[in-house]
Scaffold this motif. Structure first.
Motif, PDB file in Angstrom:
ATOM      1  N   LEU A  89       0.854  -1.189   0.000  1.00 46.08           N
ATOM      2  CA  LEU A  89       0.000   0.000   0.000  1.00 46.08           C
ATOM      3  C   LEU A  89       0.891   1.241   0.000  1.00 46.08           C
ATOM      4  CD1 LEU A  89      -2.330  -1.091   2.900  1.00 46.08           C
ATOM      5  CD2 LEU A  89      -2.852  -1.221   0.487  1.00 46.08           C
ATOM      6  N   LEU A  90       0.572   2.206  -0.844  1.00 43.83           N
ATOM      7  CA  LEU A  90       1.275   3.483  -0.863  1.00 43.83           C
ATOM      8  C   LEU A  90       0.264   4.591  -0.642  1.00 43.83           C
ATOM      9  CD1 LEU A  90       3.568   3.010  -3.998  1.00 43.83           C
ATOM     10  CD2 LEU A  90       4.217   2.774  -1.608  1.00 43.83           C
ATOM     11  N   ARG A  91       0.716   5.642   0.058  1.00 39.66           N
ATOM     12  CA  ARG A  91      -0.164   6.790   0.267  1.00 39.66           C
ATOM     13  C   ARG A  91       0.657   8.058   0.411  1.00 39.66           C
ATOM     14  NH1 ARG A  91      -0.346   8.613   5.127  1.00 39.66           N
ATOM     15  NH2 ARG A  91      -2.238   9.766   4.683  1.00 39.66           N
ATOM     16  N   ASN A  92      -0.007   9.187   0.326  1.00 38.68           N
ATOM     17  CA  ASN A  92       0.625  10.493   0.413  1.00 38.68           C
ATOM     18  C   ASN A  92       0.697  10.910   1.883  1.00 38.68           C
ATOM     19  OD1 ASN A  92       1.457  13.113   0.220  1.00 38.68           O
ATOM     20  ND2 ASN A  92      -0.158  13.771  -1.167  1.00 38.68           N
TER      21      ASN A  92
ATOM     22  N   ILE B 140      -7.648 -11.389   5.518  1.00 36.11           N
ATOM     23  CA  ILE B 140      -6.364 -12.094   5.652  1.00 36.11           C
ATOM     24  C   ILE B 140      -5.363 -11.276   6.458  1.00 36.11           C
ATOM     25  CG2 ILE B 140      -6.640 -13.479   3.568  1.00 36.11           C
ATOM     26  CD1 ILE B 140      -4.682 -11.456   2.212  1.00 36.11           C
ATOM     27  N   TYR B 141      -5.657  -9.965   6.626  1.00 30.40           N
ATOM     28  CA  TYR B 141      -4.767  -9.126   7.413  1.00 30.40           C
ATOM     29  C   TYR B 141      -5.525  -7.895   7.892  1.00 30.40           C
ATOM     30  CZ  TYR B 141      -0.814  -6.432   8.980  1.00 30.40           C
ATOM     31  OH  TYR B 141       0.041  -5.713   9.753  1.00 30.40           O
ATOM     32  N   SER B 142      -5.237  -7.465   9.113  1.00 28.35           N
ATOM     33  CA  SER B 142      -5.779  -6.220   9.666  1.00 28.35           C
ATOM     34  C   SER B 142      -4.632  -5.403  10.228  1.00 28.35           C
ATOM     35  CB  SER B 142      -6.796  -6.507  10.772  1.00 28.35           C
ATOM     36  OG  SER B 142      -7.931  -7.139  10.246  1.00 28.35           O
ATOM     37  N   GLY B 143      -4.661  -4.101   9.978  1.00 30.53           N
ATOM     38  CA  GLY B 143      -3.612  -3.215  10.463  1.00 30.53           C
ATOM     39  C   GLY B 143      -4.189  -1.952  11.062  1.00 30.53           C
ATOM     40  N   THR B 144      -3.311  -1.124  11.659  1.00 31.87           N
ATOM     41  CA  THR B 144      -3.787   0.069  12.353  1.00 31.87           C
ATOM     42  C   THR B 144      -3.332   1.379  11.739  1.00 31.87           C
ATOM     43  OG1 THR B 144      -1.922  -0.076  13.883  1.00 31.87           O
ATOM     44  CG2 THR B 144      -3.991  -1.106  14.568  1.00 31.87           C
ATOM     45  N   ALA B 145      -2.258   1.383  10.988  1.00 27.92           N
ATOM     46  CA  ALA B 145      -1.769   2.641  10.397  1.00 27.92           C
ATOM     47  C   ALA B 145      -0.986   2.332   9.126  1.00 27.92           C
ATOM     48  CB  ALA B 145      -0.884   3.379  11.389  1.00 27.92           C
ATOM     49  N   ILE B 146      -1.012   3.274   8.200  1.00 30.19           N
ATOM     50  CA  ILE B 146      -0.245   3.146   6.961  1.00 30.19           C
ATOM     51  C   ILE B 146       0.596   4.407   6.823  1.00 30.19           C
ATOM     52  CG2 ILE B 146      -0.348   2.913   4.451  1.00 30.19           C
ATOM     53  CD1 ILE B 146      -3.162   1.724   4.816  1.00 30.19           C
TER      54      ILE B 146
ATOM     55  N   PRO C 119      -8.376   8.975   3.271  1.00 34.43           N
ATOM     56  CA  PRO C 119      -7.222   8.082   3.340  1.00 34.43           C
ATOM     57  C   PRO C 119      -6.160   8.324   2.265  1.00 34.43           C
ATOM     58  CG  PRO C 119      -9.271   6.820   3.163  1.00 34.43           C
ATOM     59  CD  PRO C 119      -9.616   8.250   3.062  1.00 34.43           C
ATOM     60  N   GLU C 120      -6.553   8.805   1.084  1.00 35.36           N
ATOM     61  CA  GLU C 120      -5.608   9.113   0.003  1.00 35.36           C
ATOM     62  C   GLU C 120      -4.652   7.957  -0.326  1.00 35.36           C
ATOM     63  OE1 GLU C 120      -5.298  11.915  -1.925  1.00 35.36           O
ATOM     64  OE2 GLU C 120      -6.997  12.914  -0.979  1.00 35.36           O
ATOM     65  N   ILE C 121      -5.185   6.780  -0.598  1.00 32.36           N
ATOM     66  CA  ILE C 121      -4.366   5.650  -1.045  1.00 32.36           C
ATOM     67  C   ILE C 121      -3.955   5.927  -2.491  1.00 32.36           C
ATOM     68  CG2 ILE C 121      -4.324   3.155  -1.509  1.00 32.36           C
ATOM     69  CD1 ILE C 121      -4.509   3.846   1.469  1.00 32.36           C
ATOM     70  N   THR C 122      -2.650   5.915  -2.763  1.00 30.26           N
ATOM     71  CA  THR C 122      -2.188   6.188  -4.124  1.00 30.26           C
ATOM     72  C   THR C 122      -1.940   4.911  -4.920  1.00 30.26           C
ATOM     73  OG1 THR C 122       0.091   6.374  -3.352  1.00 30.26           O
ATOM     74  CG2 THR C 122      -1.166   8.410  -3.512  1.00 30.26           C
ATOM     75  N   SER C 123      -1.704   3.787  -4.209  1.00 34.44           N
ATOM     76  CA  SER C 123      -1.450   2.532  -4.902  1.00 34.44           C
ATOM     77  C   SER C 123      -1.714   1.353  -3.971  1.00 34.44           C
ATOM     78  CB  SER C 123       0.005   2.498  -5.376  1.00 34.44           C
ATOM     79  OG  SER C 123       0.319   1.253  -5.961  1.00 34.44           O
ATOM     80  N   PHE C 124      -2.318   0.304  -4.538  1.00 35.59           N
ATOM     81  CA  PHE C 124      -2.521  -0.960  -3.829  1.00 35.59           C
ATOM     82  C   PHE C 124      -2.082  -2.050  -4.800  1.00 35.59           C
ATOM     83  CE2 PHE C 124      -5.888  -4.166  -2.212  1.00 35.59           C
ATOM     84  CZ  PHE C 124      -4.969  -4.767  -1.368  1.00 35.59           C
ATOM     85  N   SER C 125      -0.922  -2.657  -4.537  1.00 35.24           N
ATOM     86  CA  SER C 125      -0.328  -3.625  -5.459  1.00 35.24           C
ATOM     87  C   SER C 125      -0.204  -4.990  -4.801  1.00 35.24           C
ATOM     88  CB  SER C 125       1.061  -3.165  -5.899  1.00 35.24           C
ATOM     89  OG  SER C 125       1.006  -1.882  -6.458  1.00 35.24           O
ATOM     90  N   VAL C 126      -0.244  -6.029  -5.640  1.00 39.67           N
ATOM     91  CA  VAL C 126      -0.129  -7.402  -5.166  1.00 39.67           C
ATOM     92  C   VAL C 126       0.935  -8.109  -6.004  1.00 39.67           C
ATOM     93  CG1 VAL C 126      -1.363  -9.568  -4.821  1.00 39.67           C
ATOM     94  CG2 VAL C 126      -2.572  -7.403  -4.538  1.00 39.67           C
TER      95      VAL C 126
END
Length: 82
Positions: free
Chosen positions: A6-9, A32-38, A66-73
């Motif tokens: 995950l990428l963000r500004n 499959i995964y939970s997180g708290t901060a990016i 949230p301003e997610i700039t990219s979500f790659s797999v």
């Protein structure tokens, strides 16, 4: 696939408080995964490869956009020489 990136500004701060990565399996969404901060970049490496055609990122809690700039797999092969 076993790596999720995950990428963000970060110039806009850190609004994300909770997120989940989900895959569609057996007619339902499975977390499959939970997180708290990016931060600028967040990498999740699954223990085992995951086979699916549908993936989603769920922002469970945020105090702003949230301003997610990219979500790659990716599929990363284990390197036993490391």
């Amino acid at each position: 696939m076993n790596q999720f990136v995950l990428l963000r500004n970060i110039a806009l701060g850190y609004p994300i408080r909770s997120f989940s990565i989900q895959v569609y399996s057996k007619s339902k969404w499975k977390t499959i995964y939970s997180g708290t901060a990016i931060g600028n970049k967040y990498i999740f490496l699954a223990e085992k490869p995951i086979a699916t055609k549908r993936i989603r990122l769920v922002i469970n809690e945020s105090v702003g956009e949230p301003e997610i700039t990219s979500f790659s797999v990716f599929t990363i092969k284990n390197n036993t020489n490391l």
